[in-house]
Motif scaffolding. Structure first.
Motif, PDB file in Angstrom:
ATOM      1  N   LEU A 127       0.840  -1.208   0.000  1.00 54.75           N
ATOM      2  CA  LEU A 127       0.000   0.000   0.000  1.00 54.75           C
ATOM      3  C   LEU A 127       0.870   1.251   0.000  1.00 54.75           C
ATOM      4  N   ALA A 128       1.918   1.234   0.844  1.00 55.83           N
ATOM      5  CA  ALA A 128       2.791   2.410   0.952  1.00 55.83           C
ATOM      6  C   ALA A 128       3.485   2.677  -0.385  1.00 55.83           C
ATOM      7  N   LYS A 130       2.426   1.895  -3.444  1.00 54.97           N
ATOM      8  CA  LYS A 130       1.457   2.464  -4.385  1.00 54.97           C
ATOM      9  C   LYS A 130       1.114   3.907  -3.992  1.00 54.97           C
ATOM     10  N   GLY A 131       0.876   4.107  -2.681  1.00 53.61           N
ATOM     11  CA  GLY A 131       0.487   5.429  -2.197  1.00 53.61           C
ATOM     12  C   GLY A 131       1.564   6.468  -2.444  1.00 53.61           C
ATOM     13  N   PHE A 132       2.819   6.055  -2.301  1.00 51.89           N
ATOM     14  CA  PHE A 132       3.932   6.985  -2.500  1.00 51.89           C
ATOM     15  C   PHE A 132       3.885   7.585  -3.905  1.00 51.89           C
ATOM     16  N   ASN A 134       1.294   7.646  -6.017  1.00 52.42           N
ATOM     17  CA  ASN A 134       0.065   8.442  -6.205  1.00 52.42           C
ATOM     18  C   ASN A 134       0.204   9.842  -5.621  1.00 52.42           C
ATOM     19  N   GLU A 135       0.962   9.924  -4.520  1.00 56.06           N
ATOM     20  CA  GLU A 135       1.066  11.203  -3.818  1.00 56.06           C
ATOM     21  C   GLU A 135       2.180  12.078  -4.383  1.00 56.06           C
ATOM     22  N   ILE A 136       3.325  11.458  -4.670  1.00 57.16           N
ATOM     23  CA  ILE A 136       4.516  12.256  -4.997  1.00 57.16           C
ATOM     24  C   ILE A 136       4.587  12.676  -6.471  1.00 57.16           C
ATOM     25  N   PRO A 138       2.328  13.713  -8.723  1.00 50.17           N
ATOM     26  CA  PRO A 138       1.734  15.030  -9.032  1.00 50.17           C
ATOM     27  C   PRO A 138       2.520  16.189  -8.427  1.00 50.17           C
ATOM     28  N   GLN A 139       3.137  15.952  -7.258  1.00 52.75           N
ATOM     29  CA  GLN A 139       3.931  17.023  -6.650  1.00 52.75           C
ATOM     30  C   GLN A 139       5.205  17.296  -7.437  1.00 52.75           C
TER      31      GLN A 139
END
Lengths: 239, 292
Positions: A127-128, A130-132, A134-136, A138-139
């Motif tokens: 999860l971490a 995938k989440g990383f 998804n979050e980073i 776009p930034q």
């Protein structure tokens, strides 16, 4: 005479809340037993609530009720509201697997709990990961900013300045954490120094906002004591 | 005590008393000054104001704060929920934080009562205007399953009161992620917003995610606003006070809430702290000067 009429339970809640607040604030004068009592009370309530709410809101209505067939109602004529779904029995598998965690208390069978821990670690890692992204991502994309911004054909000085500050901060702070080789050039040392100073500004902002948050908590508690608790006290003594 | 020793040997309890008295005064007199303009809060207002509904569309409000965060998060959540309810947008409440459970009922209830007093003859009712899904376990795993679900009513099944979701008028036609027109996330917890940003998304669909954070989390939350991962931000109590001001301008008959008074008290607390920092530094400088 107070015009507000309190339900007994509401009145007790407000009075206890005020007493608890004052007991915790009493630590500001000095360490004392009343403070200790309410500190332990708070920890106990939070721990108890943390156990009861998942059972009441999730495990019982979402898993145990359908599993045990309690959502199937029998009407007076002997018919049922619906047919029991046998696939609900599949809930037993994850439930049993999760319960293996409690073998952590057994010396002989502690290895069984490691199965659950391993599963949790693997799932969290996935999860971490995938989440990383998804979050980073776009930034990262948004950090590519134009240094000169035109708006309606005219130079937007504020946006241009803002973007320049952003890019300079980003590069200098990243460079400060670049430890792969020794910085020899004076210019490189200055860039890292600038990154360090800009981080100090950021830490200052964090500290300021921390003070603001703590003060907001104090203001809210004072508002409660002065308005709600004060009114409840006046009601109790018949003013 | 010499002037150079002021701030060095002063008992800290005098400072506590000074802060206490300074904050209590506006609270006792219910004195409130107009809040500062917050452009990030205006974006939240615009998102709610411009939301157009199709049958089945709803707003989701994640109340992920506990008793320790009510000072800032509660006025934020109440202001945004009030705006949604005024626009008759059905609101679905839920939480991933166990200690938030009591607020899932109390926030919409208080807002509905408030609006009922303002508009006699009109009512805001459970099931039609809002639904409480309750606390949901699972965190990131649950969030991840939402975009994948073809029928969200099947995923959530029942509300916190045990009702079948399909029987509630607000959710009669609600099925898919795309029907969530606004997601308001209110928290002061580290990592909670990250979880929504990471998992509450679908390829080809960008959710209107607005966020209310405590002051501590504000610098970090701006990163997400800048990157467009959130479309509006309420920054602590100041954001709530400005949102409340905007609501007051839009709806002149609106009764004032507590955010203005809390914000004023906070402003005075800041002045006291700045004063103490200046006095402390001047006294330190004076001491250094004498020793030199």
């Amino acid at each position: 005479m107070s015009t507000v009429n309190y339900e007994p339970w509401t009145l007790a809640t407000i009075l206890t809340g005020g007493l608890g607040t004052l007991a915790i604030f009493s630590f500001l004068v000095r360490e004392n037993r009343l403070y200790r009592i309410f500190e332990h009370l708070y920890i106990g309530i939070a721990a108890g609530l943390g156990l009861v709410v998942p059972i009441k809101n999730y495990i019982w209505p979402q898993i145990l009720v359908p599993l045990l067939g309690y959502d199937v109602v029998q009407y007076p004529d002997g018919t049922f509201s619906k047919v029991y779904d046998p696939t609900n029995l599949l809930y037993i598998l994850p439930l049993s697997f999760g319960c293996l965690y409690y073998f952590v208390y057994s010396r002989r069978y502690a290895w069984l709990s490691k199965l659950v821990i391993g599963f949790s670690l693997g799932m969290s890692g996935g999860l971490a990961f995938k989440g990383f992204f998804n979050e980073i991502i776009p930034q990262l994309a948004s950090s590519f900013k134009p240094l000169v911004v035109y708006h309606d054909g005219a130079l937007d000085l504020f946006r241009s300045f803002s973007n320049t500050v952003f890019v300079v901060t980003l590069l200098s702070v990243m460079y400060y954490f670049f430890f792969s080789f020794r910085r020899r050039a004076r210019f490189a040392e200055m860039g890292a120094g600038l990154g360090r100073w800009l981080m100090m500004v950021c830490f200052g902002a964090f500290f300021g906002s921390t003070v603001m948050a703590r003060m907001a908590l104090l203001v809210e508690r004072l508002q409660f004591l002065l308005n709600d608790w004060g009114a409840a006290l006046r009601y109790c003594i018949g003013l | 005590m010499s002037s150079s020793k002021v701030g060095m040997d002063l008992d800290r309890r005098w400072i506590y008393l000074l802060v206490l008295l300074a904050i209590s005064l506006p609270l006792l007199r219910k004195y409130s000054v107009p809040p500062a303009r917050m452009s990030a809060a205006e974006k939240v207002f615009e998102v709610v104001e411009s939301t157009q509904l199709q049958p089945g569309d709803v707003a989701f409000v994640a109340i992920d704060f506990g008793p320790g965060m009510v000072a800032e998060s509660l006025p934020q959540a109440e202001a945004v929920v009030e705006h949604l309810m005024r626009r008759r947008i059905p609101v679905v409440f839920w939480s991933l934080y166990v200690l938030a459970e009591p607020f899932l009922d109390s926030v919409p209830q208080r807002v509905a009562e408030r609006l009922g007093k303002e508009y006699p003859g009109q009512s805001w009712e459970y099931g039609r205007d809002w639904v409480n899904l309750g606390y949901r376990a699972g965190g990131g795993l649950l969030l991840q399953s939402i975009p994948k679900s073809e029928n969200l009513l099947e995923l959530f099944k029942r509300d916190a009161r045990g009702n079948n979701l399909a029987d509630l008028p607000a959710l009669k036609d609600f099925r898919r992620l795309e029907q969530i027109k606004v997601l308001g996330e209110f928290t002061g917890l580290q990592g909670m917003l990250d979880a929504y940003i990471q998992f509450f998304q679908k390829k080809g669909f960008r959710l209107n995610l607005v966020h209310g954070c405590t002051s501590i989390a504000t610098p970090e939350a701006f990163v997400y606003l800048d990157s467009g991962q959130i479309v509006g931000l309420l920054e602590g109590i100041a954001g709530a006070a400005w949102y409340s001001e905007l609501l007051g301008k839009k709806f002149p008959a609106r009764l004032p809430d507590s955010s203005g008074v809390i914000n004023t008290g906070l402003g005075i607390a800041h002045i006291v702290i700045i004063f103490l920092i200046v006095v402390g530094n001047l006294s330190s400088l004076a001491r250094w000067w004498r020793q030199a």
